[in-house]
Write a protein that holds these residues in place. Structure first.
Motif, PDB file in Angstrom:
ATOM      1  N   GLY A 150       0.786  -1.230   0.000  1.00 21.47           N
ATOM      2  CA  GLY A 150       0.000   0.000   0.000  1.00 21.47           C
ATOM      3  C   GLY A 150       0.813   1.272   0.000  1.00 21.47           C
ATOM      4  N   LEU A 151       1.980   1.266  -0.667  1.00 22.55           N
ATOM      5  CA  LEU A 151       2.857   2.445  -0.703  1.00 22.55           C
ATOM      6  C   LEU A 151       2.511   3.321  -1.905  1.00 22.55           C
ATOM      7  CD1 LEU A 151       6.243   0.629   0.074  1.00 22.55           C
ATOM      8  CD2 LEU A 151       4.621   1.639   1.696  1.00 22.55           C
ATOM      9  N   THR A 152       1.243   3.559  -2.101  1.00 19.95           N
ATOM     10  CA  THR A 152       0.792   4.251  -3.319  1.00 19.95           C
ATOM     11  C   THR A 152       0.531   5.732  -3.119  1.00 19.95           C
ATOM     12  OG1 THR A 152      -1.468   3.536  -2.802  1.00 19.95           O
ATOM     13  CG2 THR A 152      -0.205   2.155  -4.322  1.00 19.95           C
ATOM     14  N   GLN A 153       0.790   6.260  -1.923  1.00 24.19           N
ATOM     15  CA  GLN A 153       0.676   7.701  -1.729  1.00 24.19           C
ATOM     16  C   GLN A 153       1.805   8.400  -2.486  1.00 24.19           C
ATOM     17  OE1 GLN A 153      -1.820   9.409  -0.106  1.00 24.19           O
ATOM     18  NE2 GLN A 153      -2.754   7.368  -0.133  1.00 24.19           N
ATOM     19  N   PRO A 154       1.576   9.633  -2.963  1.00 20.57           N
ATOM     20  CA  PRO A 154       2.624  10.340  -3.710  1.00 20.57           C
ATOM     21  C   PRO A 154       3.931  10.392  -2.920  1.00 20.57           C
ATOM     22  CG  PRO A 154       0.574  11.571  -3.788  1.00 20.57           C
ATOM     23  CD  PRO A 154       0.355  10.459  -2.802  1.00 20.57           C
ATOM     24  N   ASP A 155       4.998   9.939  -3.521  1.00 17.34           N
ATOM     25  CA  ASP A 155       6.299   9.917  -2.857  1.00 17.34           C
ATOM     26  C   ASP A 155       7.380  10.097  -3.920  1.00 17.34           C
ATOM     27  OD1 ASP A 155       8.846   8.898  -1.814  1.00 17.34           O
ATOM     28  OD2 ASP A 155       7.670   8.346  -0.056  1.00 17.34           O
ATOM     29  N   PRO A 156       8.038  11.259  -3.939  1.00 14.60           N
ATOM     30  CA  PRO A 156       9.044  11.505  -4.988  1.00 14.60           C
ATOM     31  C   PRO A 156      10.196  10.510  -4.946  1.00 14.60           C
ATOM     32  CG  PRO A 156       9.145  13.200  -3.285  1.00 14.60           C
ATOM     33  CD  PRO A 156       7.901  12.409  -3.022  1.00 14.60           C
ATOM     34  N   TYR A 157      10.524  10.013  -3.736  1.00 11.91           N
ATOM     35  CA  TYR A 157      11.621   9.054  -3.643  1.00 11.91           C
ATOM     36  C   TYR A 157      11.286   7.770  -4.400  1.00 11.91           C
ATOM     37  CZ  TYR A 157      13.623  12.020   0.002  1.00 11.91           C
ATOM     38  OH  TYR A 157      14.172  13.071   0.685  1.00 11.91           O
ATOM     39  N   LEU A 158      10.051   7.264  -4.205  1.00 17.37           N
ATOM     40  CA  LEU A 158       9.666   6.045  -4.908  1.00 17.37           C
ATOM     41  C   LEU A 158       9.553   6.285  -6.410  1.00 17.37           C
ATOM     42  CD1 LEU A 158       7.036   4.335  -2.554  1.00 17.37           C
ATOM     43  CD2 LEU A 158       9.409   3.713  -2.965  1.00 17.37           C
ATOM     44  N   HIS A 159       9.028   7.450  -6.791  1.00 23.86           N
ATOM     45  CA  HIS A 159       8.953   7.776  -8.223  1.00 23.86           C
ATOM     46  C   HIS A 159      10.337   7.731  -8.849  1.00 23.86           C
ATOM     47  CE1 HIS A 159       4.783   8.823  -9.080  1.00 23.86           C
ATOM     48  NE2 HIS A 159       4.710   9.412  -7.899  1.00 23.86           N
TER      49      HIS A 159
END
Length: 875
Positions: free
Chosen positions: A497-506
């Motif tokens: 569930g790590l689907t919140q906006p996160d520039p690091y993951l992008h």
């Protein structure tokens, strides 16, 4: 190697390993002889003292007395710093004082009975040390560098050989090559041609120009000046902060004179410069408000008049005073707060306070920068700001690898590869507990949960998998082991569930995509690639974002900001010599073959090379002050300085360490002592008054689009693979070319028969083949691996390589499908589909020839035709 090291390399290339080992033995022998004499002489004195039942407390002056000196040198591992007798030792000799004031009469008599003999030991030691310590200290330093030097010499020889054979040059070689080409030539041909095209030359940032660069440019300048044309040298000695790149501020401060000119041609060029030289000081400051300019004038004027700067560098700051632009008058604030040393919490609180003050005055985040000396604090301050919901732009603080979520995904990757390694399971568990992603558990339960898993009857790994399954995070390791790296990352993002906006993951996903452009595609390859590249992977923030900038002083040079926050915790500007090592001629004739050696500059203090140490001390201090100057002149309207507070001990003032490395906190202490009128309290000073500034334009963020979620869907849900026809019709229906590509790709990942199942499953999960083709190819590969001519080449004990690259003498790359290495022979296998062709035989024959040229034993070649039936041809 920088510009000035070529002469060292030329000499070092002449040394063989045997010669270097011979020099090493000579150096070690001489240092051992010196230590042996000192050790034995001091030991005689020590034994004499102990034989009379005495100890060092009974001698004059307590700690550091002559007895302690003998005892220290009697230790076989004595420190070289102990060689020179200190003042307390010399007083015993010069003033003939030997006994402690509280000594008993019997002990006094014992000391007096042996003091003449102790004097003899002292004089023999002192005379021997004075006569030989200079060479000994230099040889000791050479001994500590000899093994790294040997490795360096061999590496440099290999690099030099590679460049020669490949006919290539490193970019750093060009200045040296040009210098060699024009040396001693009054009108070099290369510059005659250029001089015909260009008459005027502008050299910007001249204070950071290396001596080699300047000498290479001089003929151009000379040519232009001789024709009556002008050239322009622009620089500021106070902003010379790139000495570590070869910059030499003395070239700038000594203009129009040239440094180290000895030959007639150099003197001629210097004369032309002097005749055409006109200096113009640009004194008006258009960047900073009046109070900031006045503060810096006063502060750096104070430094120029103090003992911090060496006399040869005072001229750099002799013209530091600037005037203020008309529109900047009446504005500006410099706010200085002194922090308890090593108190990170107080430092962080003051940084947040400075940001809030600026916000209250109407500044925006984009107007502010935090300047640091090194990257470490940049990351810490970025974490501080992000923890307080303050947007931040920092090339280091926004390193992708600093994200806890990215680290979590990487731990999951490693868990897929190494499912029995507990460390990765502990990392996953800690993240899930920290993020409260396990029911009714938090980070405080980490020890309890870890203990329960280790004591579980299921075994740790099984219990860990069960814990994840109960939390709806079931991980099918067998299935995931065949996933593409990018697909695996997206799978875990969805699963947890790590689907919140996160520039690091992008950006992490972007990094994986970048990796996939390389020829390596496996998960293990990615993890290796990540370790090699992670420090250089950052979030790329868009320009115009309303965020606080954090950057190093080096990066900020030439820039300006409305608000500058400059924290200097623990005197962290620079506390050591910037240049730690120098290449020098040791000046020892009996070691004439070793004309240059690296020396730790700090070890040269008490040797005949001490002038190098003293010059480096002076240069390092100038570097430090220049860094301060650059940092403190970036501000337009507000300058916040946070430095350590120097507290007095027992009411006595701590003297400033003028003879050591620069300590900014001492600088501010000494300067602020003369500005009590600006003191708000014991630790807070303010220069200037709060004056409202003209309103800034509001930030236009209309061009920004903020993601509401991290989009990730499983592509397999939207893709259907066309089913093939019946197994019997496979070879008739399938395009022969596609068949060859398909089989080749699978065989490329099979080193032994044991790899067959994994390779087939990987191809299946990649969508290369369907289940029917898995069954068909499994039977087909069994026939291949059990073929009487090929079976020995696929056994689990065979050392093999698939699609290895072989480079021939012309630089062409050859890539046989399979190589198998035995003690007595080398087997070359090439897979083909379709009809037999003489070109195939010629190609594999060439492979065999190459292997023979590379001294591999007895090459054997096999062409394997992978059609409906398998045919093997021995070449």
């Amino acid at each position: 190697m920088d510009d000035v090291k070529e002469e060292f390399l030329i000499e070092l290339r002449k040394l063989t390993i045997d010669e270097l080992l011979e020099l090493k033995n000579q150096i070690f022998e001489e240092t051992d002889q010196f230590r042996k004499f000192v050790n034995e002489e001091a030991l005689l004195a020590k034994q004499l003292i102990l034989k009379n039942g005495l100890n060092c407390k009974k001698f004059y002056y307590g700690t550091g007395n002559i007895c302690n000196w003998f005892f220290e040198l009697a230790n076989p591992n004595f420190d070289n710093k102990s060689l020179s007798p200190k003042d307390r030792v010399l007083k015993s000799i010069d003033e003939d004082k030997w006994c402690s004031s509280s000594i008993l009469p019997a002990d006094r008599a014992k000391i007096e009975s042996i003091q003449e003999e102790l004097k003899s030991h002292f004089y023999r030691l002192r005379d021997f040390i004075e006569a030989n310590s200079n060479d000994y200290l230099i040889l000791s330093e050479m001994a500590s560098q000899i093994y790294p030097l040997a490795v360096l010499i061999e590496i440099e020889k290999l690099v030099f050989q590679f460049k020669s054979e490949s006919n290539i040059l490193h970019i750093s070689d060009f200045n040296k090559l040009i210098a060699k080409a024009i040396a001693g030539e009054p009108a070099p041909f290369i510059y005659e041609r250029i001089g015909n095209w260009y008459k005027h030359f502008l050299i910007d940032e001249f204070q950071d120009t290396s001596s080699l660069q300047w000498n290479n440019l001089l003929p151009l300048i000379e040519n232009g000046l001789s024709m009556g044309e002008f050239s322009l040298l622009v620089g500021d000695g106070k902003q010379s902060i790139y000495r570590w790149r070869g910059g030499d501020v003395s070239q700038f401060s000594e203009l129009p004179n040239l440094l180290h000119v000895t030959d007639d041609l150099g003197k001629q060029r210097e004369k032309i410069l002097i005749e055409n030289y006109a200096s113009k000081e640009l004194l008006q400051n258009f960047r900073s408000d009046e109070e900031i300019v006045h503060f810096n004038n006063a502060f750096f004027g104070f430094i120029e008049q103090s003992n911090w700067l060496a006399s040869q560098h005072k001229q750099v700051y002799a013209q530091a005073k600037q005037t203020v632009a008309q529109e900047k008058r009446g504005f500006g604030i410099v706010d200085i707060q002194l922090i308890e040393p090593s108190d990170k919490d107080q430092m962080n609180a003051k940084i947040m306070e400075a940001i809030q003050i600026a916000l209250n005055e109407g500044f925006q985040y984009r107007d502010m920068t935090i300047l640091v000396r090194k990257n470490g604090p940049a990351a810490e301050y970025a974490d501080l700001l992000m923890a307080n919901k303050i947007p931040v732009i920092s090339p280091v603080g926004l390193r992708v690898s600093s994200s806890a979520k990215v680290q979590f995904i990487l731990s999951l990757f490693r868990y897929v590869l190494f499912p029995d390694e507990k460390i990765y399971q502990f990392e996953i568990l800690r993240f899930l507990l920290d993020q409260q992603m396990l029911p009714k558990l938090s980070l405080s339960d980490y020890q309890t949960v870890s203990s329960e898993l280790q004591q579980s009857s299921l075994g740790f790994s099984a219990a860990f998998a069960s814990l994840l399954k109960d939390a709806k995070y079931e991980i099918d390791l067998k299935m995931l082991s065949h996933f593409d790296v990018y697909e695996l990352a997206e799978y875990f993002i969805r699963l947890f569930g790590l689907t919140q906006p996160d520039p690091y993951l992008h950006f992490f996903l972007d990094n994986i995509h970048e990796f996939k452009l390389s020829p390596y595609t496996q998960l293990a390859d990615f993890l290796l690639w990540w370790e090699e590249n992670k420090l250089g992977l950052f979030i790329d923030m868009p320009k115009g974002l309303n965020a606080v900038t954090i950057q190093t002083i080096f990066k900020a040079k030439g820039l300006q900001y409305a608000v500058v926050i400059f924290p200097i915790p623990d005197n962290s500007l620079i506390t050591k010599n910037k240049k730690n090592t120098s290449w020098l001629n040791p000046g020892i004739e009996r070691l004439e073959k070793l004309k240059f050696s690296p020396f730790s500059i700090n070890k040269l203090q008490n040797t005949r090379l001490s002038s190098v140490y003293e010059q480096e001390q002076a240069n390092s201090k100038l570097d430090d002050i220049n860094l301060l100057y650059v940092a403190m002149t970036r501000a337009e309207h507000r300058l916040f300085i946070l430095a350590d507070q120097i507290r007095n001990k027992d009411g006595k003032s701590i003297p400033s360490p003028y003879d050591g490395a620069l300590k900014p906190s001492f600088l501010f202490r000494d300067f602020l002592a003369n500005h009590k009128e600006c003191q708000l309290n014991d630790a807070h000073f303010r220069f200037g008054k709060m004056v409202s500034l003209p309103a800034e334009k509001p930030l236009d963020e209309s061009g920004f689009y903020y993601l509401k979620s991290l989009q990730s869907e499983r592509w397999r849900n939207y893709l259907e693979l066309a089913n093939t026809e019946e197994l019997a019709d496979q070879f008739e229906k399938k395009n022969l070319q596609n068949w060859g590509i398909q089989v080749h790709e699978i065989l490329a990942s099979i080193l032994t028969v044991d790899d067959k199942e994994k390779a087939m499953n990987t191809a299946f999960y990649k969508g290369l083949i369907n289940q029917q083709e898995v069954d068909m190819l499994s039977i087909y590969f069994d026939q291949l691996f059990l073929h009487p001519s090929l079976e020995p080449f696929y056994t689990s004990g065979a050392l093999s390589a698939n699609e290895a690259e072989i480079v021939d003498a012309f630089g062409l790359i050859h890539r046989p499908d399979r190589l198998v290495f035995f003690d007595d022979k080398t087997v070359i296998i090439d897979y083909k589909t379709g009809k037999e062709n003489e070109k195939h035989k010629s190609q594999i024959f060439d492979y065999a020839q190459l292997m023979a040229l590379l001294n591999y034993p007895k090459p054997e070649s096999y062409l394997v035709y992978l059609n409906e039936t398998i045919k093997v041809i021995a070449i």
